[in-house]
Design an enzyme around this catalytic site. Structure first.
Site, PDB file in Angstrom:
ATOM      1  N   LYS A   1     -24.165 -20.042 -24.684  1.00 48.98           N
ATOM      2  CA  LYS A   1     -24.244 -19.066 -25.796  1.00 48.98           C
ATOM      3  C   LYS A   1     -24.959 -19.673 -27.011  1.00 48.98           C
ATOM      4  O   LYS A   1     -24.731 -20.847 -27.289  1.00 48.98           O
ATOM      5  CB  LYS A   1     -22.807 -18.687 -26.068  1.00 48.98           C
ATOM      6  CG  LYS A   1     -22.632 -17.003 -26.533  1.00 48.98           C
ATOM      7  CD  LYS A   1     -21.354 -16.697 -26.626  1.00 48.98           C
ATOM      8  CE  LYS A   1     -20.964 -15.324 -27.397  1.00 48.98           C
ATOM      9  NZ  LYS A   1     -19.730 -15.198 -27.473  1.00 48.98           N
ATOM     10  N   ILE A   2     -25.808 -19.209 -27.429  1.00 47.72           N
ATOM     11  CA  ILE A   2     -26.694 -19.763 -28.450  1.00 47.72           C
ATOM     12  C   ILE A   2     -27.065 -18.847 -29.668  1.00 47.72           C
ATOM     13  O   ILE A   2     -27.114 -17.757 -29.566  1.00 47.72           O
ATOM     14  CB  ILE A   2     -28.074 -20.047 -28.075  1.00 47.72           C
ATOM     15  CG1 ILE A   2     -28.132 -20.888 -26.692  1.00 47.72           C
ATOM     16  CG2 ILE A   2     -28.950 -20.598 -29.112  1.00 47.72           C
ATOM     17  CD1 ILE A   2     -28.352 -22.559 -26.992  1.00 47.72           C
TER      18      ILE A   2
END
Ligand code: E4P
Length: 215
Positions: free
Chosen positions: A83-84
């Site tokens: 997750k970015i």
């Protein structure tokens, strides 16, 4: 629309899995911090229960740091999705990780344009935050609808995860707006089952059945 569980709590995940309707899990730093356990150990435990996508968020804010952390997280299990956050550095990291065949979920999406950028950078998933948009007087459902339309028009196969889901109405709105997935807090998952008329119906059926036996 599929369901993911939005939690890092193992007890909630184990209970939800028994329903047979959870296809993945999402976590974020706030959810993991609540658990007071080792992040890596907890992720490993979750991936052993959930065969589908398990989103784990990076803490670094620069591209090199995100890529390094992303690779470490991805090495925990094959079903980890990194997750970015939606930032300049984040999109560079998404591009690098996607070329390494590491799936990414771009988080903190609040507009259709952000979702378009994330998809073009190579994101497997985008997470528009319904509740936080509604909190500031915007419509999370409208943003999801716009993203879905844009992805359809341009044949983009990035999946939309409706996130920041606060209540059952968000789930209905997410499904109607074309989200591929809604990630739910355990409490909201349980609320989805409930309707007072269902409870009343069961009670009245049981009452009538018992009365019949006494005739
Ligand atoms: C999941 O991917 C998000 O991090 C989460 O749904 C955010 O929810 P909140 O806005 O209730 O913190």
């Amino acid at each position: 629309m599929k369901f993911f569980l939005d939690t890092a709590n193992l007890n909630e995940i184990e209970k939800a899995v028994e329903f047979g309707l959870i296809d993945g899990v999402t976590t974020n730093p706030s959810l993991v911090a609540k658990e007071e356990v080792s992040f890596q150990d907890r992720l490993k435990e979750i991936t052993e229960i959930i065969p589908g996508s398990v989103s784990a968020e990076v803490i670094a804010l620069d591209t090199d740091g995100m890529v390094k952390e992303g690779m470490e997280l991805a090495s925990i299990a094959p079903n980890i999705t990194v997750k970015i956050p939606m930032t300049h550095d984040g999109m560079k990291a998404v591009n690098i990780l996607s070329k390494e065949n590491i799936k990414t979920n771009v988080t903190l999406i609040f507009s259709a344009n952000q979702a378009l950028i994330a998809a073009r950078a190579g994101a497997a998933y985008v997470s528009p935050f319904m509740g936080r948009l509604d909190d500031i007087g915007h419509s999370g459902a409208d943003v999801i609808g716009e993203i879905r339309d844009i992805y359809s028009i341009h044949n983009i196969d990035t999946q939309i995860i409706a996130a920041s889901v606060r209540h059952p109405q968000h789930v209905t709105e997410a499904a109607l707006s074309g989200a591929h997935i809604a990630t739910l807090p355990y409490k909201v998952l349980i609320q989805l089952f409930k309707h007072p008329l269902t409870d009343w119906g069961i009670e009245s059926f049981m009452r009538d059945w018992e009365a019949r036996k006494n005739k």
